[in-house]
Write a protein that holds these residues in place. Sequence first.
Motif, mmCIF file in Angstrom:
data_model
loop_
_atom_site.group_PDB
_atom_site.id
_atom_site.type_symbol
_atom_site.label_atom_id
_atom_site.label_comp_id
_atom_site.label_asym_id
_atom_site.label_seq_id
_atom_site.Cartn_x
_atom_site.Cartn_y
_atom_site.Cartn_z
ATOM 1 N N UNK A 14 0.827 -1.210 0.000
ATOM 2 C CA UNK A 14 0.000 0.000 0.000
ATOM 3 C C UNK A 14 0.860 1.258 0.000
ATOM 4 N N UNK A 15 2.129 1.121 0.396
ATOM 5 C CA UNK A 15 3.066 2.243 0.390
ATOM 6 C C UNK A 15 4.134 2.087 -0.671
ATOM 7 N N UNK A 16 4.570 0.849 -0.916
ATOM 8 C CA UNK A 16 5.625 0.572 -1.883
ATOM 9 C C UNK A 16 5.080 -0.386 -2.944
ATOM 10 N N UNK A 17 4.855 0.115 -4.142
ATOM 11 C CA UNK A 17 4.329 -0.715 -5.233
ATOM 12 C C UNK A 17 5.490 -1.258 -6.063
ATOM 13 N N UNK A 18 5.294 -2.440 -6.620
ATOM 14 C CA UNK A 18 6.350 -3.112 -7.376
ATOM 15 C C UNK A 18 5.777 -3.621 -8.692
ATOM 16 N N UNK A 19 6.363 -3.198 -9.805
ATOM 17 C CA UNK A 19 6.008 -3.703 -11.134
ATOM 18 C C UNK A 19 7.186 -4.521 -11.632
ATOM 19 N N UNK A 20 7.040 -5.832 -11.666
ATOM 20 C CA UNK A 20 8.138 -6.731 -12.002
ATOM 21 C C UNK A 20 8.422 -6.718 -13.499
ATOM 22 N N UNK A 21 9.462 -7.454 -13.889
ATOM 23 C CA UNK A 21 9.964 -7.415 -15.252
ATOM 24 C C UNK A 21 8.965 -7.968 -16.255
ATOM 25 N N UNK A 22 8.341 -9.083 -15.960
ATOM 26 C CA UNK A 22 7.440 -9.746 -16.898
ATOM 27 C C UNK A 22 6.020 -9.270 -16.665
ATOM 28 N N UNK A 48 -3.652 2.529 -5.395
ATOM 29 C CA UNK A 48 -3.779 2.868 -3.970
ATOM 30 C C UNK A 48 -2.926 4.037 -3.546
ATOM 31 N N UNK A 49 -2.362 4.785 -4.518
ATOM 32 C CA UNK A 49 -1.519 5.957 -4.252
ATOM 33 C C UNK A 49 -0.324 5.640 -3.358
ATOM 34 N N UNK A 50 0.519 4.685 -3.758
ATOM 35 C CA UNK A 50 1.713 4.388 -2.964
ATOM 36 C C UNK A 50 2.691 5.545 -3.027
ATOM 37 N N UNK A 51 3.581 5.598 -2.062
ATOM 38 C CA UNK A 51 4.564 6.676 -2.026
ATOM 39 C C UNK A 51 5.818 6.327 -2.819
ATOM 40 N N UNK A 52 6.020 5.020 -3.109
ATOM 41 C CA UNK A 52 7.197 4.560 -3.833
ATOM 42 C C UNK A 52 6.745 3.569 -4.900
#
Length: 528
Positions: A110-118, A188-192
């Motif tokens: 909810x604070x740190x979003x991650x978009x992976x390579x694939x 969710x409007x993460x900060x990172x």
Amino acid sequence: MADGRRGARVRLRLVRGGGRPVIRLECSTFAYDGGPVVLSGVDLAVEPGGLVHVVGPSGSGKTTLARLLAGQTGAGSGAQFRGALTLGGDRLGFTGGPADPRIDPAAWSSTVAYAAQRTEGQLSMMSATVAEEIAFGPANRGMPTGELRAAVQATAARLGLTDVLNRDPRRLSGGQLRRTIIAAAVVGNPRVLILDEPFQGLDAGSRAEVARTLEVLRAAGTALVICAPMLPGSVAPHSRVLALAGGRPVFDGTFAQARTAGLERYAIGTEGSAPDLRRAPAAPAVPPRRQVQAGTPLAELSGVSFSYRGENSRRQEKVLRGVDLRVDPGDIVGLTGVNGSGKSTLLQHLNGLLRASSGTVTVAGQPLGRRTAVGRLAGAVGYLFQDTDQQLFERTVLREVAYGPAAAGAGRETAQERARTALAAVGLGHTAGEHPYELGFVERRLVAFASLIASGPAVWVLDEPTAGLDQRGRNRVGDLLLDHAAAGGAVVLATHDGAFADALCTRILELKDGRIFSGGARRGAGGA
């Protein structure tokens, strides 16, 4: 500050903002499940609205760093992380032992979003529309329906996805799909926002779309960390670069400083640069099999048209329109065009995965019929998908590479000998006994090339062969293609890597609206 000493501890703070970092990673050491240390000596602090590029060759620790920032410490799977993660004012210390804290993925994301390579691997596969895909995460976290609907609409408007909200996400172009994954991460409007190779396999227009999306987020205060194997071709000069090699920081400074820091010695090149190729091709380890008479093309498309059934309708969507293409020995043909222009569709006609709605396809002097088995073409045409991981299924590298020759009728010893020869040709002879998925990304791509070499088809059909490769891997692939063509084989590749195509291709063709427009201008290996 730049420091070329291996093992030097690097502290990175972004230029924007005077407040405290929104997230900080202190990594003394990290190892997967009792294996060797893959990341060490990193101290990375990211401030609101900052932008940092983490660059390094395959195996340098980029993805590990990204996963750690995303809260994936591997505590439950045997990984050993010694260091700390600080999010806001909360600092979590890790000693690599069973008493280490466990991170709640939902709360962290909810604070740190991650978009992976694939990108495809991040689709929920449970959503029929882009709107449902964006809503999937917050819906599972219990966001009220009215609030969720408003969040999805606002996020889509901000990222330019309003017009595709009712589309099937699996039918989007590369740029639209990448933006959908980003939208799902940031709804969710993460900060990172952590992104692992967000531009991989995108055409120039789609890259610009994603870049604009990221700038909108950064300008609103979202901190961005972008991981990639090479320096970006252009970016704001004040943005920061953290370079990794061998799992350790080797440079920390601004983008302008990185351009002149000599990062090439760590196999860190710059996007858009020409590959560094051998001056003369070498004899291939396993020569391609010639199955046609002199003067006969290795493959040919004549008046080929092809249609898919339209999305949510019974209408046929024409993708190829009267395409003519002749592939002769020695050719390296580059296919360019925007995402969705029909490049992959055309390639899949050459090996029989798709059959023309009209027109003819000829391979090794034989026209393909509706009932021609794909397996019969394997000795004449070898195909590599853009995601070559889809093609790896054996439990050792040697068995993987030997599969093609064995399936074509070679005895076990002959097949394994061809496999060992092919692995040596791509520099992976030492990996014969390893599982393919224990190798790095570039090595897995080279295993797929070794499978082509061992099988010996005259025509190599390659979908984005340099996507995601570091400088060393890109150079190696270029040399392999030149060797194959010089030995009488041919290559047809779809690519968005213009510098690579210019350096190698004997012809560069553009697909637009299902037609070939730039007819056969000679460049690169066979040109002036």
